[in-house]
Design a protein around this motif. Structure first.
Motif, short mmCIF file in Angstrom:
data_model
loop_
_atom_site.label_atom_id
_atom_site.label_comp_id
_atom_site.label_asym_id
_atom_site.label_seq_id
_atom_site.Cartn_x
_atom_site.Cartn_y
_atom_site.Cartn_z
N ALA A 71 -8.95 -20.08 -9.36
CA ALA A 71 -8.40 -18.80 -8.92
C ALA A 71 -9.19 -17.83 -8.94
CB ALA A 71 -6.88 -18.48 -9.58
N ALA A 72 -9.14 -16.70 -8.24
CA ALA A 72 -9.94 -15.52 -8.20
C ALA A 72 -9.35 -14.77 -9.54
CB ALA A 72 -9.94 -14.73 -7.05
N ALA A 73 -10.43 -14.21 -10.18
CA ALA A 73 -10.42 -13.43 -11.41
C ALA A 73 -9.46 -11.99 -10.68
CB ALA A 73 -11.39 -12.96 -11.96
N ALA A 74 -8.31 -11.69 -11.71
CA ALA A 74 -7.51 -10.63 -11.40
C ALA A 74 -8.10 -9.16 -11.90
CB ALA A 74 -6.17 -10.92 -11.94
N PRO A 75 -8.07 -8.06 -11.31
CA PRO A 75 -8.47 -6.88 -11.88
C PRO A 75 -7.90 -6.51 -13.36
CG PRO A 75 -7.83 -6.37 -9.63
CD PRO A 75 -7.40 -7.88 -9.93
N LEU A 76 -8.63 -6.16 -14.17
CA LEU A 76 -7.97 -5.85 -15.61
C LEU A 76 -7.49 -4.41 -15.61
CD1 LEU A 76 -11.40 -6.51 -17.54
CD2 LEU A 76 -9.49 -7.96 -17.13
N LEU A 77 -7.39 -3.83 -14.56
CA LEU A 77 -6.67 -2.41 -14.63
C LEU A 77 -5.20 -2.67 -14.32
CD1 LEU A 77 -8.76 -0.36 -11.98
CD2 LEU A 77 -9.02 -0.50 -14.41
N ASP A 78 -4.39 -1.73 -15.00
CA ASP A 78 -2.89 -1.85 -15.00
C ASP A 78 -2.56 -1.25 -13.52
OD1 ASP A 78 -2.68 0.90 -15.16
OD2 ASP A 78 -2.13 0.75 -17.24
N ARG A 79 -1.33 -1.54 -13.24
CA ARG A 79 -0.78 -1.23 -11.98
C ARG A 79 -1.15 0.27 -11.65
NH1 ARG A 79 5.41 -2.06 -9.71
NH2 ARG A 79 4.99 -1.09 -7.82
N ALA A 80 -0.91 1.21 -12.54
CA ALA A 80 -1.13 2.72 -12.32
C ALA A 80 -2.62 3.15 -12.16
CB ALA A 80 -0.35 3.54 -13.53
N ALA A 81 -3.35 2.40 -13.09
CA ALA A 81 -4.67 2.67 -12.64
C ALA A 81 -5.25 2.13 -11.34
CB ALA A 81 -5.60 2.17 -13.81
N LEU A 82 -4.81 0.96 -10.86
CA LEU A 82 -5.23 0.29 -9.68
C LEU A 82 -4.65 1.11 -8.52
CD1 LEU A 82 -4.53 -3.43 -9.55
CD2 LEU A 82 -6.63 -2.43 -9.29
N TYR A 83 -3.52 1.47 -8.51
CA TYR A 83 -2.89 2.57 -7.59
C TYR A 83 -3.93 3.60 -7.71
CZ TYR A 83 0.07 5.36 -4.79
OH TYR A 83 0.56 6.12 -3.70
N ILE A 84 -4.26 4.33 -8.49
CA ILE A 84 -5.13 5.68 -8.43
C ILE A 84 -6.37 5.31 -7.80
CG2 ILE A 84 -6.12 7.32 -9.85
CD1 ILE A 84 -3.59 7.13 -11.65
N TYR A 85 -7.07 4.26 -8.29
CA TYR A 85 -8.33 3.80 -7.86
C TYR A 85 -8.13 3.46 -6.39
CZ TYR A 85 -12.80 1.77 -7.16
OH TYR A 85 -14.23 1.55 -6.62
N LEU A 86 -7.39 2.79 -5.93
CA LEU A 86 -7.38 1.87 -4.64
C LEU A 86 -7.02 3.20 -3.69
CD1 LEU A 86 -5.55 -1.24 -5.20
CD2 LEU A 86 -8.06 -0.80 -4.76
N SER A 87 -5.97 4.09 -3.88
CA SER A 87 -5.62 5.33 -3.17
C SER A 87 -6.65 6.13 -2.89
CB SER A 87 -4.08 5.74 -3.44
OG SER A 87 -4.06 6.18 -4.66
N GLY A 88 -7.15 6.58 -4.05
CA GLY A 88 -8.14 7.63 -4.37
C GLY A 88 -9.59 7.18 -3.42
N GLU A 89 -10.11 5.98 -3.68
CA GLU A 89 -11.33 5.55 -3.31
C GLU A 89 -11.61 5.01 -1.96
OE1 GLU A 89 -14.59 5.71 -5.35
OE2 GLU A 89 -12.98 7.22 -5.78
N ALA A 90 -10.24 4.79 -1.27
CA ALA A 90 -10.05 4.05 -0.06
C ALA A 90 -11.07 4.72 1.13
CB ALA A 90 -8.79 3.70 0.36
N THR A 91 -10.57 5.96 1.36
CA THR A 91 -11.48 6.72 2.31
C THR A 91 -12.82 6.72 1.97
OG1 THR A 91 -10.48 8.86 1.33
CG2 THR A 91 -9.21 8.09 3.14
N ARG A 92 -13.34 7.42 0.66
CA ARG A 92 -14.76 7.43 0.40
C ARG A 92 -15.23 6.14 0.74
NH1 ARG A 92 -18.28 6.63 -3.46
NH2 ARG A 92 -16.93 5.38 -4.99
N LEU A 93 -14.55 5.01 0.51
CA LEU A 93 -15.41 3.65 0.37
C LEU A 93 -15.55 3.10 2.08
CD1 LEU A 93 -14.08 2.10 -2.81
CD2 LEU A 93 -16.51 2.62 -2.12
N LEU A 94 -14.24 3.25 2.61
CA LEU A 94 -13.89 2.67 4.03
C LEU A 94 -13.95 3.70 5.19
CD1 LEU A 94 -10.97 0.62 2.98
CD2 LEU A 94 -13.40 -0.20 3.30
N GLY A 95 -14.14 5.05 4.87
CA GLY A 95 -14.10 5.83 6.05
C GLY A 95 -12.82 6.52 6.25
#
Length: 75
Positions: A1-25
């Motif tokens: 199985a793939a390794a799961a991110p170590l961040l908790d739900r809140a931290a993951l949410y903040i990172y993913l929503s915050g970085e998405a446009t910077r990383l993906l356009g």
């Protein structure tokens, strides 16, 4: 199985929503941020985190993907 991110739900949410446009356009990033908003569990966010790594790797290459993996706590 793939390794799961170590961040908790809140931290993951903040990172993913915050970085998405910077990383993906603006367009892909906005669509991704909407997916993050709809994610209803830690597992769903972890799956999106792995998708983000894949998308960044395709768009920007290995070094950029490695930086995202590190930020997410993926090994």
């Amino acid at each position: 199985a793939a390794a799961a991110p170590l961040l908790d739900r809140a931290a993951l949410y903040i990172y993913l929503s915050g970085e998405a446009t910077r990383l993906l356009g603006p367009f892909k990033g906005y669509a991704f941020a909407l997916e993050v908003e709809r994610a209803d569990s830690l597992a769903a966010l972890q799956a999106l985190a792995l998708q983000l790594v894949e998308r960044v790797q395709k768009a920007k290459g290995d070094d950029a993907a490695a930086a995202v993996r590190e930020a997410l706590g993926l090994r």
